[in-house]
Design a protein around this motif. Structure first.
Motif, PDB file in Angstrom:
ATOM      1  N   PRO A 102       0.828  -1.204   0.000  1.00 17.61           N
ATOM      2  CA  PRO A 102       0.000   0.000   0.000  1.00 17.61           C
ATOM      3  C   PRO A 102       0.863   1.254   0.000  1.00 17.61           C
ATOM      4  O   PRO A 102       2.003   1.224   0.479  1.00 17.61           O
ATOM      5  N   PRO A 103       0.361   2.349  -0.533  1.00 13.09           N
ATOM      6  CA  PRO A 103       1.144   3.583  -0.546  1.00 13.09           C
ATOM      7  C   PRO A 103       1.400   4.078   0.866  1.00 13.09           C
ATOM      8  O   PRO A 103       0.651   3.758   1.796  1.00 13.09           O
ATOM      9  N   PRO A 104       2.460   4.854   1.075  1.00 15.71           N
ATOM     10  CA  PRO A 104       2.753   5.376   2.418  1.00 15.71           C
ATOM     11  C   PRO A 104       1.651   6.321   2.898  1.00 15.71           C
ATOM     12  O   PRO A 104       0.917   6.894   2.104  1.00 15.71           O
ATOM     13  N   GLY A 105       1.575   6.460   4.210  1.00 15.39           N
ATOM     14  CA  GLY A 105       0.612   7.395   4.781  1.00 15.39           C
ATOM     15  C   GLY A 105      -0.496   6.743   5.566  1.00 15.39           C
ATOM     16  O   GLY A 105      -1.183   7.405   6.349  1.00 15.39           O
ATOM     17  N   GLY A 106      -0.726   5.437   5.364  1.00 20.11           N
ATOM     18  CA  GLY A 106      -1.722   4.735   6.154  1.00 20.11           C
ATOM     19  C   GLY A 106      -3.148   4.883   5.687  1.00 20.11           C
ATOM     20  O   GLY A 106      -4.072   4.378   6.331  1.00 20.11           O
ATOM     21  N   THR A 107      -3.376   5.577   4.556  1.00 27.11           N
ATOM     22  CA  THR A 107      -4.753   5.733   4.094  1.00 27.11           C
ATOM     23  C   THR A 107      -5.287   4.434   3.495  1.00 27.11           C
ATOM     24  O   THR A 107      -6.453   4.089   3.676  1.00 27.11           O
ATOM     25  N   VAL A 108      -4.428   3.721   2.766  1.00 20.08           N
ATOM     26  CA  VAL A 108      -4.806   2.438   2.177  1.00 20.08           C
ATOM     27  C   VAL A 108      -4.092   1.334   2.936  1.00 20.08           C
ATOM     28  O   VAL A 108      -2.869   1.338   3.083  1.00 20.08           O
ATOM     29  N   VAL A 109      -4.863   0.372   3.439  1.00 25.01           N
ATOM     30  CA  VAL A 109      -4.313  -0.700   4.259  1.00 25.01           C
ATOM     31  C   VAL A 109      -3.859  -1.870   3.406  1.00 25.01           C
ATOM     32  O   VAL A 109      -2.860  -2.522   3.701  1.00 25.01           O
ATOM     33  N   SER A 110      -4.590  -2.177   2.349  1.00 19.69           N
ATOM     34  CA  SER A 110      -4.186  -3.258   1.446  1.00 19.69           C
ATOM     35  C   SER A 110      -4.698  -2.959   0.049  1.00 19.69           C
ATOM     36  O   SER A 110      -5.690  -2.249  -0.134  1.00 19.69           O
ATOM     37  N   ALA A 111      -3.999  -3.514  -0.944  1.00 25.05           N
ATOM     38  CA  ALA A 111      -4.366  -3.340  -2.350  1.00 25.05           C
ATOM     39  C   ALA A 111      -4.183  -4.670  -3.063  1.00 25.05           C
ATOM     40  O   ALA A 111      -3.116  -5.278  -2.979  1.00 25.05           O
ATOM     41  N   VAL A 112      -5.225  -5.121  -3.743  1.00 28.53           N
ATOM     42  CA  VAL A 112      -5.207  -6.416  -4.415  1.00 28.53           C
ATOM     43  C   VAL A 112      -5.730  -6.254  -5.838  1.00 28.53           C
ATOM     44  O   VAL A 112      -6.834  -5.723  -6.044  1.00 28.53           O
ATOM     45  N   GLY A 113      -4.947  -6.708  -6.791  1.00 26.43           N
ATOM     46  CA  GLY A 113      -5.441  -6.816  -8.161  1.00 26.43           C
ATOM     47  C   GLY A 113      -5.948  -8.230  -8.370  1.00 26.43           C
ATOM     48  O   GLY A 113      -5.320  -9.196  -7.936  1.00 26.43           O
ATOM     49  N   TYR A 114      -7.079  -8.373  -9.003  1.00 22.87           N
ATOM     50  CA  TYR A 114      -7.656  -9.707  -9.178  1.00 22.87           C
ATOM     51  C   TYR A 114      -8.120  -9.899 -10.618  1.00 22.87           C
ATOM     52  O   TYR A 114      -8.545  -8.969 -11.296  1.00 22.87           O
ATOM     53  N   ARG A 115      -8.008 -11.134 -11.055  1.00 18.20           N
ATOM     54  CA  ARG A 115      -8.564 -11.550 -12.349  1.00 18.20           C
ATOM     55  C   ARG A 115      -9.111 -12.953 -12.157  1.00 18.20           C
ATOM     56  O   ARG A 115      -8.419 -13.838 -11.674  1.00 18.20           O
ATOM     57  N   ARG A 116     -10.357 -13.156 -12.489  1.00 21.17           N
ATOM     58  CA  ARG A 116     -11.001 -14.442 -12.277  1.00 21.17           C
ATOM     59  C   ARG A 116     -11.688 -14.908 -13.546  1.00 21.17           C
ATOM     60  O   ARG A 116     -12.300 -14.110 -14.254  1.00 21.17           O
ATOM     61  N   GLN A 117     -11.574 -16.189 -13.810  1.00 20.42           N
ATOM     62  CA  GLN A 117     -12.326 -16.815 -14.889  1.00 20.42           C
ATOM     63  C   GLN A 117     -12.992 -18.048 -14.309  1.00 20.42           C
ATOM     64  O   GLN A 117     -12.335 -18.969 -13.839  1.00 20.42           O
ATOM     65  N   GLY A 118     -14.307 -18.066 -14.328  1.00 19.41           N
ATOM     66  CA  GLY A 118     -15.038 -19.180 -13.759  1.00 19.41           C
ATOM     67  C   GLY A 118     -15.736 -19.999 -14.821  1.00 19.41           C
ATOM     68  O   GLY A 118     -15.581 -19.779 -16.017  1.00 19.41           O
ATOM     69  N   SER A 119     -16.497 -20.929 -14.343  1.00 21.58           N
ATOM     70  CA  SER A 119     -17.244 -21.796 -15.257  1.00 21.58           C
ATOM     71  C   SER A 119     -18.678 -21.324 -15.413  1.00 21.58           C
ATOM     72  O   SER A 119     -19.487 -21.960 -16.071  1.00 21.58           O
ATOM     73  N   GLY A 120     -18.987 -20.193 -14.802  1.00 24.83           N
ATOM     74  CA  GLY A 120     -20.341 -19.657 -14.876  1.00 24.83           C
ATOM     75  C   GLY A 120     -20.523 -18.595 -13.806  1.00 24.83           C
ATOM     76  O   GLY A 120     -19.607 -18.276 -13.053  1.00 24.83           O
ATOM     77  N   THR A 121     -21.715 -18.043 -13.727  1.00 21.39           N
ATOM     78  CA  THR A 121     -22.014 -17.012 -12.739  1.00 21.39           C
ATOM     79  C   THR A 121     -22.128 -17.626 -11.355  1.00 21.39           C
ATOM     80  O   THR A 121     -22.703 -18.700 -11.180  1.00 21.39           O
ATOM     81  N   ALA A 122     -21.570 -16.938 -10.360  1.00 17.90           N
ATOM     82  CA  ALA A 122     -21.621 -17.409  -8.983  1.00 17.90           C
ATOM     83  C   ALA A 122     -21.977 -16.233  -8.076  1.00 17.90           C
ATOM     84  O   ALA A 122     -22.050 -15.084  -8.522  1.00 17.90           O
ATOM     85  N   LEU A 123     -22.187 -16.528  -6.804  1.00 19.76           N
ATOM     86  CA  LEU A 123     -22.533 -15.498  -5.822  1.00 19.76           C
ATOM     87  C   LEU A 123     -21.508 -15.556  -4.698  1.00 19.76           C
ATOM     88  O   LEU A 123     -21.210 -16.630  -4.172  1.00 19.76           O
ATOM     89  N   HIS A 124     -20.963 -14.415  -4.348  1.00 18.04           N
ATOM     90  CA  HIS A 124     -19.898 -14.318  -3.354  1.00 18.04           C
ATOM     91  C   HIS A 124     -20.356 -13.427  -2.206  1.00 18.04           C
ATOM     92  O   HIS A 124     -21.081 -12.454  -2.421  1.00 18.04           O
ATOM     93  N   ARG A 125     -19.922 -13.744  -0.998  1.00 18.76           N
ATOM     94  CA  ARG A 125     -20.222 -12.908   0.163  1.00 18.76           C
ATOM     95  C   ARG A 125     -19.063 -11.936   0.389  1.00 18.76           C
ATOM     96  O   ARG A 125     -17.943 -12.366   0.647  1.00 18.76           O
ATOM     97  N   GLY A 126     -19.333 -10.659   0.309  1.00 16.51           N
ATOM     98  CA  GLY A 126     -18.345  -9.654   0.696  1.00 16.51           C
ATOM     99  C   GLY A 126     -18.551  -9.334   2.159  1.00 16.51           C
ATOM    100  O   GLY A 126     -19.617  -8.841   2.545  1.00 16.51           O
ATOM    101  N   LEU A 127     -17.572  -9.617   2.994  1.00 21.82           N
ATOM    102  CA  LEU A 127     -17.771  -9.550   4.439  1.00 21.82           C
ATOM    103  C   LEU A 127     -17.493  -8.171   5.021  1.00 21.82           C
ATOM    104  O   LEU A 127     -16.625  -7.443   4.530  1.00 21.82           O
ATOM    105  N   PRO A 128     -18.200  -7.828   6.096  1.00 24.24           N
ATOM    106  CA  PRO A 128     -17.880  -6.588   6.811  1.00 24.24           C
ATOM    107  C   PRO A 128     -16.456  -6.643   7.352  1.00 24.24           C
ATOM    108  O   PRO A 128     -15.940  -7.721   7.667  1.00 24.24           O
ATOM    109  N   SER A 129     -15.835  -5.493   7.458  1.00 22.59           N
ATOM    110  CA  SER A 129     -14.489  -5.412   8.023  1.00 22.59           C
ATOM    111  C   SER A 129     -14.321  -4.027   8.637  1.00 22.59           C
ATOM    112  O   SER A 129     -15.189  -3.162   8.479  1.00 22.59           O
ATOM    113  N   PRO A 130     -13.211  -3.781   9.330  1.00 18.31           N
ATOM    114  CA  PRO A 130     -12.983  -2.445   9.894  1.00 18.31           C
ATOM    115  C   PRO A 130     -12.470  -1.442   8.872  1.00 18.31           C
ATOM    116  O   PRO A 130     -11.936  -0.398   9.249  1.00 18.31           O
ATOM    117  N   TYR A 131     -12.602  -1.744   7.596  1.00 18.58           N
ATOM    118  CA  TYR A 131     -12.098  -0.873   6.543  1.00 18.58           C
ATOM    119  C   TYR A 131     -13.182  -0.545   5.536  1.00 18.58           C
ATOM    120  O   TYR A 131     -14.122  -1.303   5.346  1.00 18.58           O
TER     121      TYR A 131
END
Length: 296
Positions: free
Chosen positions: A18-47
């Motif tokens: 993450p860039p300096p300064g503490g504003t961003v705690v984590s940074a993730v680039g993602y690329r996904r290829q699945g076999s079809g449409t799915a449903l994902h749970r995005g969980l609560p967090s302190p961010y």
């Protein structure tokens, strides 16, 4: 919505410092290829959550029915506040993007508003918060073909926003110290101890804290405890071990195992065992990483 947007079929997850300064705690680039449409749970967090989609819009809802129905939110740039229940994310066959975990006390500097203003809807259209230039940045991110270039572009954009905010992005020192105190205690401290530490009455502290973050100190503490517990359970699964949930509950400051189960049910809509089984492939693929540092 603290979990990365990932899928079980095949995925690429690139974590950047993450860039300096503490504003961003984590940074993730993602690329996904699945076999079809799915449903994902995005969980609560302190961010707070900030996602720049590099494909189509991110489709979310408070329930599976809402996420897959006509009332779903569809946003190319996602901004999410601190919440007490999961968001359901529709995963198309192909998806890619960059997801950032943003410190809630950085919301004024980075987003131009306190995190409390994001506490109502599950997600907000990022261009409405960040302005037209954010949409231009997203288009430029889509044109780049390397994660290194994308992260560099995004970090430069966020640094310019933070620098432009200047003093207008400042948060009351009592609230900054209150958050740091909760983080140091891993969410296990008492409101009485916290209020004494920052020299405010419990009522005054709770009001100021909620006006800034959208949650009370007690709710923030629960989110922090849950984050630590979830991270410990994920690490055990990633290592090929069966998580000792009773031990995790004790280590993370829960009164007992049943209180850990209660928080899992609230924040994931599932028991710890059921959620871990559902996420097992994602965990082993590296989608959850090792968790973020809660102390700014």
């Amino acid at each position: 919505m603290g979990s990365s947007v990932t899928g079980p079929a095949s995925g690429e997850f690139v974590r950047a410092a993450p860039p300096p300064g503490g504003t961003v705690v984590s940074a993730v680039g993602y690329r996904r290829q699945g076999s079809g449409t799915a449903l994902h749970r995005g969980l609560p967090s302190p961010y707070l959550t900030l996602i720049f989609s590099l494909d189509g819009p991110v489709v979310t809802g408070r329930t599976p029915g809402e996420a897959t129905g006509p009332d779903a939110a569809r946003t190319d740039i996602v901004v999410g506040g601190l919440h007490q229940s999961p968001a359901y994310v529709v995963q198309p066959e192909h998806e890619s993007g960059i997801q950032l975990a943003v410190h809630p006390l950085a919301a004024r500097a980075l987003l131009g508003l306190p995190a409390a203003e994001l506490a109502g809807p599950m997600v907000v259209e990022g261009a409405d918060v960040l302005g037209r230039i954010a949409a231009d940045v997203r288009e430029r991110l889509c044109e780049l073909d390397s994660w290194e270039g994308r992260f560099a572009l995004l970090n430069a954009y966020l640094a310019r926003r933070t620098a432009a905010a200047g003093r207008t992005g400042a948060v009351r020192p009592e609230i900054t110290e209150a958050w740091s105190w909760l983080a140091r205690h891993r969410g296990a401290g008492t409101l009485r101890g916290l209020s004494a530490h920052v020299a405010l009455s419990e009522r005054r502290l709770s009001a100021l804290f909620r006006a800034e973050t959208g949650v009370t100190p007690k709710q923030a503490a629960r989110l922090m405890r849950f984050q630590h517990a979830k991270t410990a359970a994920v690490r055990a699964v990633a290592a090929g071990a069966r998580p000792d949930l009773a031990g995790i509950a004790a280590d993370c400051g829960y009164y007992d195992h049943s209180h850990l189960v209660r928080d899992f049910r609230q924040y994931t809509d599932a028991s710890p065992t059921a959620w871990l089984a559902e996420e097992c492939r994602n965990i082993q693929a590296g989608a959850h990483g090792g968790g973020e540092d809660l102390d700014p």
